[in-house]
Design a protein around this motif. Structure first.
Motif, PDB file in Angstrom:
ATOM      1  N   GLN A   8       0.831  -1.197   0.000  1.00  0.00           N
ATOM      2  CA  GLN A   8       0.000   0.000   0.000  1.00  0.00           C
ATOM      3  C   GLN A   8       0.866   1.247   0.000  1.00  0.00           C
ATOM      4  O   GLN A   8       2.026   1.210   0.377  1.00  0.00           O
ATOM      5  N   ILE A   9       0.281   2.346  -0.449  1.00  0.00           N
ATOM      6  CA  ILE A   9       0.952   3.644  -0.453  1.00  0.00           C
ATOM      7  C   ILE A   9       0.585   4.354   0.849  1.00  0.00           C
ATOM      8  O   ILE A   9      -0.597   4.460   1.193  1.00  0.00           O
ATOM      9  N   VAL A  10       1.612   4.796   1.593  1.00  0.00           N
ATOM     10  CA  VAL A  10       1.387   5.412   2.901  1.00  0.00           C
ATOM     11  C   VAL A  10       2.261   6.656   3.045  1.00  0.00           C
ATOM     12  O   VAL A  10       3.155   6.899   2.243  1.00  0.00           O
ATOM     13  N   GLU A  11       2.008   7.421   4.085  1.00  0.00           N
ATOM     14  CA  GLU A  11       2.886   8.520   4.457  1.00  0.00           C
ATOM     15  C   GLU A  11       3.955   7.965   5.385  1.00  0.00           C
ATOM     16  O   GLU A  11       3.656   7.150   6.260  1.00  0.00           O
ATOM     17  N   VAL A  12       5.194   8.403   5.183  1.00  0.00           N
ATOM     18  CA  VAL A  12       6.334   7.925   5.967  1.00  0.00           C
ATOM     19  C   VAL A  12       7.050   9.139   6.535  1.00  0.00           C
ATOM     20  O   VAL A  12       7.319  10.102   5.813  1.00  0.00           O
ATOM     21  N   SER A  13       7.355   9.116   7.824  1.00  0.00           N
ATOM     22  CA  SER A  13       8.053  10.245   8.440  1.00  0.00           C
ATOM     23  C   SER A  13       8.512   9.863   9.841  1.00  0.00           C
ATOM     24  O   SER A  13       8.424   8.704  10.247  1.00  0.00           O
ATOM     25  N   CYS A  14       8.941  10.863  10.590  1.00  0.00           N
ATOM     26  CA  CYS A  14       9.308  10.667  11.991  1.00  0.00           C
ATOM     27  C   CYS A  14       8.031  10.639  12.823  1.00  0.00           C
ATOM     28  O   CYS A  14       7.207  11.554  12.741  1.00  0.00           O
ATOM     29  N   GLY A  15       7.886   9.614  13.614  1.00  0.00           N
ATOM     30  CA  GLY A  15       6.686   9.483  14.433  1.00  0.00           C
ATOM     31  C   GLY A  15       6.511  10.604  15.429  1.00  0.00           C
ATOM     32  O   GLY A  15       5.393  11.087  15.644  1.00  0.00           O
TER      33      GLY A  15
ATOM     34  N   ASP B 274      17.127   6.407   9.561  1.00  0.00           N
ATOM     35  CA  ASP B 274      18.266   6.860   8.766  1.00  0.00           C
ATOM     36  C   ASP B 274      18.576   5.952   7.576  1.00  0.00           C
ATOM     37  O   ASP B 274      19.568   6.173   6.877  1.00  0.00           O
ATOM     38  N   ASP B 275      17.734   4.964   7.300  1.00  0.00           N
ATOM     39  CA  ASP B 275      17.953   4.075   6.154  1.00  0.00           C
ATOM     40  C   ASP B 275      17.831   4.807   4.815  1.00  0.00           C
ATOM     41  O   ASP B 275      18.309   4.321   3.800  1.00  0.00           O
ATOM     42  N   PHE B 276      17.186   5.957   4.798  1.00  0.00           N
ATOM     43  CA  PHE B 276      16.936   6.688   3.560  1.00  0.00           C
ATOM     44  C   PHE B 276      17.594   8.070   3.572  1.00  0.00           C
ATOM     45  O   PHE B 276      17.112   8.998   2.946  1.00  0.00           O
TER      46      PHE B 276
ATOM     47  N   LYS C 127      16.986  19.158   5.697  1.00  0.00           N
ATOM     48  CA  LYS C 127      15.883  20.129   5.534  1.00  0.00           C
ATOM     49  C   LYS C 127      14.975  19.806   4.351  1.00  0.00           C
ATOM     50  O   LYS C 127      13.795  20.130   4.365  1.00  0.00           O
ATOM     51  N   GLU C 128      15.514  19.188   3.303  1.00  0.00           N
ATOM     52  CA  GLU C 128      14.739  18.928   2.088  1.00  0.00           C
ATOM     53  C   GLU C 128      14.014  17.578   2.100  1.00  0.00           C
ATOM     54  O   GLU C 128      12.907  17.474   1.584  1.00  0.00           O
ATOM     55  N   SER C 129      14.661  16.541   2.661  1.00  0.00           N
ATOM     56  CA  SER C 129      14.095  15.198   2.531  1.00  0.00           C
ATOM     57  C   SER C 129      14.095  14.378   3.816  1.00  0.00           C
ATOM     58  O   SER C 129      13.657  13.230   3.812  1.00  0.00           O
ATOM     59  N   GLY C 130      14.597  14.944   4.905  1.00  0.00           N
ATOM     60  CA  GLY C 130      14.680  14.195   6.157  1.00  0.00           C
ATOM     61  C   GLY C 130      13.319  13.947   6.782  1.00  0.00           C
ATOM     62  O   GLY C 130      12.432  14.807   6.754  1.00  0.00           O
ATOM     63  N   PHE C 131      13.139  12.775   7.330  1.00  0.00           N
ATOM     64  CA  PHE C 131      11.844  12.386   7.904  1.00  0.00           C
ATOM     65  C   PHE C 131      11.431  13.262   9.088  1.00  0.00           C
ATOM     66  O   PHE C 131      10.250  13.379   9.389  1.00  0.00           O
ATOM     67  N   CYS C 132      12.376  13.884   9.766  1.00  0.00           N
ATOM     68  CA  CYS C 132      12.023  14.775  10.870  1.00  0.00           C
ATOM     69  C   CYS C 132      11.548  16.130  10.369  1.00  0.00           C
ATOM     70  O   CYS C 132      10.962  16.904  11.125  1.00  0.00           O
ATOM     71  N   GLU C 133      11.786  16.406   9.093  1.00  0.00           N
ATOM     72  CA  GLU C 133      11.441  17.700   8.502  1.00  0.00           C
ATOM     73  C   GLU C 133      10.234  17.635   7.564  1.00  0.00           C
ATOM     74  O   GLU C 133       9.499  18.605   7.444  1.00  0.00           O
ATOM     75  N   VAL C 134      10.062  16.514   6.861  1.00  0.00           N
ATOM     76  CA  VAL C 134       8.991  16.406   5.862  1.00  0.00           C
ATOM     77  C   VAL C 134       8.290  15.048   5.975  1.00  0.00           C
ATOM     78  O   VAL C 134       8.843  14.090   6.500  1.00  0.00           O
ATOM     79  N   ILE C 135       7.084  15.012   5.474  1.00  0.00           N
ATOM     80  CA  ILE C 135       6.337  13.760   5.356  1.00  0.00           C
ATOM     81  C   ILE C 135       6.456  13.321   3.905  1.00  0.00           C
ATOM     82  O   ILE C 135       6.165  14.084   2.989  1.00  0.00           O
ATOM     83  N   ARG C 136       6.919  12.088   3.696  1.00  0.00           N
ATOM     84  CA  ARG C 136       7.142  11.566   2.356  1.00  0.00           C
ATOM     85  C   ARG C 136       6.163  10.431   2.060  1.00  0.00           C
ATOM     86  O   ARG C 136       5.552   9.879   2.969  1.00  0.00           O
ATOM     87  N   LYS C 137       6.038  10.091   0.792  1.00  0.00           N
ATOM     88  CA  LYS C 137       5.195   8.979   0.361  1.00  0.00           C
ATOM     89  C   LYS C 137       6.060   7.751   0.141  1.00  0.00           C
ATOM     90  O   LYS C 137       7.166   7.840  -0.398  1.00  0.00           O
ATOM     91  N   GLY C 138       5.545   6.603   0.549  1.00  0.00           N
ATOM     92  CA  GLY C 138       6.260   5.363   0.345  1.00  0.00           C
ATOM     93  C   GLY C 138       5.316   4.220   0.038  1.00  0.00           C
ATOM     94  O   GLY C 138       4.138   4.258   0.380  1.00  0.00           O
ATOM     95  N   GLU C 139       5.857   3.227  -0.637  1.00  0.00           N
ATOM     96  CA  GLU C 139       5.118   1.994  -0.898  1.00  0.00           C
ATOM     97  C   GLU C 139       5.638   0.962   0.081  1.00  0.00           C
ATOM     98  O   GLU C 139       6.845   0.687   0.116  1.00  0.00           O
TER      99      GLU C 139
ATOM    100  N   LEU D  57       9.963  -1.557   1.953  1.00  0.00           N
ATOM    101  CA  LEU D  57       9.667  -0.126   1.953  1.00  0.00           C
ATOM    102  C   LEU D  57      10.434   0.530   0.816  1.00  0.00           C
ATOM    103  O   LEU D  57      11.659   0.435   0.730  1.00  0.00           O
ATOM    104  N   LYS D  58       9.692   1.164  -0.090  1.00  0.00           N
ATOM    105  CA  LYS D  58      10.279   1.863  -1.238  1.00  0.00           C
ATOM    106  C   LYS D  58       9.735   3.287  -1.236  1.00  0.00           C
ATOM    107  O   LYS D  58       8.527   3.494  -1.248  1.00  0.00           O
ATOM    108  N   MET D  59      10.637   4.260  -1.217  1.00  0.00           N
ATOM    109  CA  MET D  59      10.207   5.650  -1.241  1.00  0.00           C
ATOM    110  C   MET D  59       9.771   6.012  -2.656  1.00  0.00           C
ATOM    111  O   MET D  59      10.382   5.601  -3.627  1.00  0.00           O
ATOM    112  N   LEU D  60       8.693   6.795  -2.751  1.00  0.00           N
ATOM    113  CA  LEU D  60       8.145   7.177  -4.055  1.00  0.00           C
ATOM    114  C   LEU D  60       8.512   8.591  -4.475  1.00  0.00           C
ATOM    115  O   LEU D  60       8.201   9.013  -5.577  1.00  0.00           O
ATOM    116  N   ASP D  61       9.156   9.340  -3.602  1.00  0.00           N
ATOM    117  CA  ASP D  61       9.574  10.701  -3.969  1.00  0.00           C
ATOM    118  C   ASP D  61      11.053  10.892  -3.792  1.00  0.00           C
ATOM    119  O   ASP D  61      11.764  10.067  -3.378  1.00  0.00           O
TER     120      ASP D  61
END
Length: 100
Positions: free
Chosen positions: A23-30, A61-63, A69-81, A96-100
């Motif tokens: 499934q496609i979900v939002e991935v970030s820092c909890g 930190d796997d990704f 600031k641009e792509s870190g999970f503590c800074e942004v919410i990303r999409k992942g499969e 887990l595969k990042m889509l962005d």
């Protein structure tokens, strides 16, 4: 009759073995992005249908740098499969595969 029971048993086993779905979900820092408070520090989480879960099987930190600031999970919410399942209010990820 034995063949019918065997066929039903095999179908049940196959159906139960495929409980994990992709499934496609939002991935970030909890903590930083999803407001989870059940553990301290920055940890990877997914949000599925408005419910956030900490992830077991992948690290924040796997990704890349979690605080980038641009792509870190503590800074942004990303999409992942993702492929996995929710067990005891945690998401057990098997892929887990990042889509962005």
């Amino acid at each position: 009759m034995k063949h019918l029971i065997l066929a039903c048993t095999l179908l049940l086993v196959v159906a139960c073995a495929n409980l994990k779905k992709t499934q496609i979900v939002e991935v970030s820092c909890g903590q930083c992005q999803f407001g989870l408070t059940s553990q301290e520090g920055c940890d990877l989480a997914v949000r599925i249908e408005d419910n956030a879960y900490f992830v077991d099987g992948a690290d924040i930190d796997d990704f890349g740098d979690a605080h980038d600031k641009e792509s870190g999970f503590c800074e942004v919410i990303r999409k992942g499969e993702v492929e996995g399942e929710v067990v005891n209010n945690r998401f057990k990820v098997s892929a887990l595969k990042m889509l962005d």
